[in-house]
Design an enzyme around this catalytic site. Structure first.
Site, short mmCIF file in Angstrom:
data_model
loop_
_atom_site.label_atom_id
_atom_site.label_comp_id
_atom_site.label_asym_id
_atom_site.label_seq_id
_atom_site.Cartn_x
_atom_site.Cartn_y
_atom_site.Cartn_z
CE1 TYR A 134 0.49 1.05 4.58
CE2 TYR A 134 0.83 -1.31 4.30
CZ TYR A 134 0.96 -0.16 5.05
OH TYR A 134 1.57 -0.22 6.28
CG ASP A 147 2.54 4.88 5.55
OD1 ASP A 147 1.85 5.89 5.79
OD2 ASP A 147 3.21 4.31 6.43
#
Length: 463
Positions: free
Chosen positions: A67, A69
């Site tokens: 993901y 971040d």
């Protein structure tokens, strides 16, 4: 090691040539390629929190997670129960990102850097370790102080090394006067750790993150979340980092920790050991004595040998490797080339610096510092090293291309990986979390025990 562990890695990104006009776009492009084109996993369909909207990331076929971040690509390895699995699945993140760059045809201009500092801005990004522990254990100042002593001194073999230093406290108050510039230090994170135990991750980074979020049955387990570690290029160093820490946590749970090695100030000692730059730092204990950081590590090794030797082959390998590494640090550090990152990097940089007549302040060395961490085997300086036989064999043994798409067989990551595979085949309104899987209008599968695979429950839900 009979303990579930996982590693979270934030990657830096370097962009050159004609693609420099939008460097911040490449982490998202790589993430999108891996989920939409390479089919490496399934994207989140829901908000995980206000900073993770749908599409920001997702879970992978190998049970891990990828993901965005704060602009960085972050890879979280799946839950692992063995040292070799923990290293192999950490390396799987590198392989996934590099494979995407090559498939997109940009591997010459775009590179992912597995390090922890931005020399230009002074920013840091993390490599966080997670260790499952028994909830019944009650921490007290003695236990925490001893654990902090281990974590502060283990950088002797886990540090990734860096050129120069940072001043993370300057935004809050003036740092204490420096006796002189630090040309090279052991750890990339040492300058950015400003507390021993705290619940925030940013701005007040601690050795141990105190947030109580087990991601498992809270009645049985807690999750020890460490912020102090460096990202390691050497698989051997990652194995030492995870393996020795797992053994020390077993000593802690069984009441067998050494009782006379608590540091006066673990945060200060972390910085002192790193800044000393050769592995020979002396630290002050809370009882007024001084000891070398190496001696403190030997105390932990001796306790582990006394209490844990002979339990299983993996434990014995960690103990033997730990002992070999501490001995080599003291007598012949060149034996650790390709095994301990700060030693490897320092040797490469010193060799180059002397041949070119450079000072440690030359920006060229900062560039080479970054290139050591380039995950592209054709470019990264780490990959040019020829390690000693034992280290080289281990580094090769944990290279498993299948770890990009096949989950560990003995943790709940297995069931999660099965779910990801089945969701790829069907259009279903799923929600995947570390500790459970649900479908719209169904009770789903709770996964509170990280040691269970939950494969039968997942297949029953989806068939």
């Amino acid at each position: 090691m009979n303990r579930v562990v996982g590693i979270e890695t934030e990657y830096g990104c370097l962009v050159s040539g004609d693609l420099q006009h939008a460097p911040e776009a490449w982490p998202a492009r790589v993430k999108n390629y891996l989920f939409k084109k390479a089919k490496a996993g399934v994207i989140d369909l829901h908000y995980r929190d206000y900073e993770e909207p749908p599409g920001n990331g997702g879970f992978l076929l190998n049970g891990g997670r990828l993901y965005i971040d704060m602009g960085h690509l972050e890879y979280s390895s799946p839950e692992c129960r063995t040292i070799e699995d923990s290293v192999a699945y950490d390396l799987a993140g590198d392989r996934l990102l590099q494979s995407a760059l090559e498939a997109l045809g940009v591997s010459e201009e775009v590179a992912f850097i597995k390090n922890n500092v931005d020399h230009h801005t002074g920013a840091t990004f993390g490599c966080h370790e997670n260790y499952l522990m028994k909830r019944e254990l009650q921490f007290n100042p003695q236990l925490l102080g001893t654990l902090l002593s281990f974590l502060a001194t283990r950088q002797l073999y886990t540090g990734a090394g860096r050129v120069g230093q940072a001043s993370p406290l300057a935004f809050d108050f003036e740092p204490s006067p420096r006796p002189g510039a630090v040309p090279f230090q052991l750890s990339q994170r040492a300058d950015h750790i400003v507390n021993d135990i705290y619940q925030w991750v940013q701005f007040n980074r601690a050795i141990i993150n105190a947030r109580d979020e087990p991601l498992a049955d809270y009645r049985k387990y807690r999750r020890l979340h460490l912020l102090i570690g460096d990202s390691n290029m050497s698989p051997f160093a990652t194995a030492l980092k995870v393996g020795t820490t797992a053994l020390v946590l077993t000593l802690l749970e069984e009441g067998c920790l050494p009782d006379d090695v608590i540091l006066l100030d673990a945060v200060l000692a972390t910085r002192q050991i790193s800044h000393e730059g050769t592995g020979a730092a002396v630290v002050q204990l809370d009882d007024g004595r001084t000891r070398s950081a190496l001696d403190v590590q030997r105390e932990f090794l001796a306790a582990a040998q006394c209490s844990l030797s002979g339990r299983d082959a993996e434990t014995d390998w960690i103990l033997e490797t730990w002992a070999f590494t501490l001995d080599a640090l003291c007598t012949k550090p060149e034996l650790l080339l390709g095994g301990v990152d700060w030693i490897s990097k320092k040797w490469l940089l010193e060799t180059f610096r002397e041949s070119e007549g450079l000072t440690w302040e030359d920006p060229w060395l900062q560039s080479l510092d970054l290139e050591y961490h380039n995950i592209n085997p054709a470019k990264g300086l780490f990959f040019a090293l020829t390690p000693a036989k034992g280290i080289g064999e281990f580094n090769q043994r944990v290279q498993r291309p299948e770890a990009m798409s096949r989950p560990p067989a003995d943790t709940r990551a297995h069931g999660r990986g099965v779910a990801v595979s089945l969701f790829q085949e069907r259009s279903l309104p799923y929600v995947i979390n570390w500790d459970g899987i649900t479908l719209d209008n169904s009770p789903g599968v709770l996964m509170p025990d990280p040691f269970d695979t939950y494969e039968s429950e997942v297949r029953a839900l989806l068939t």
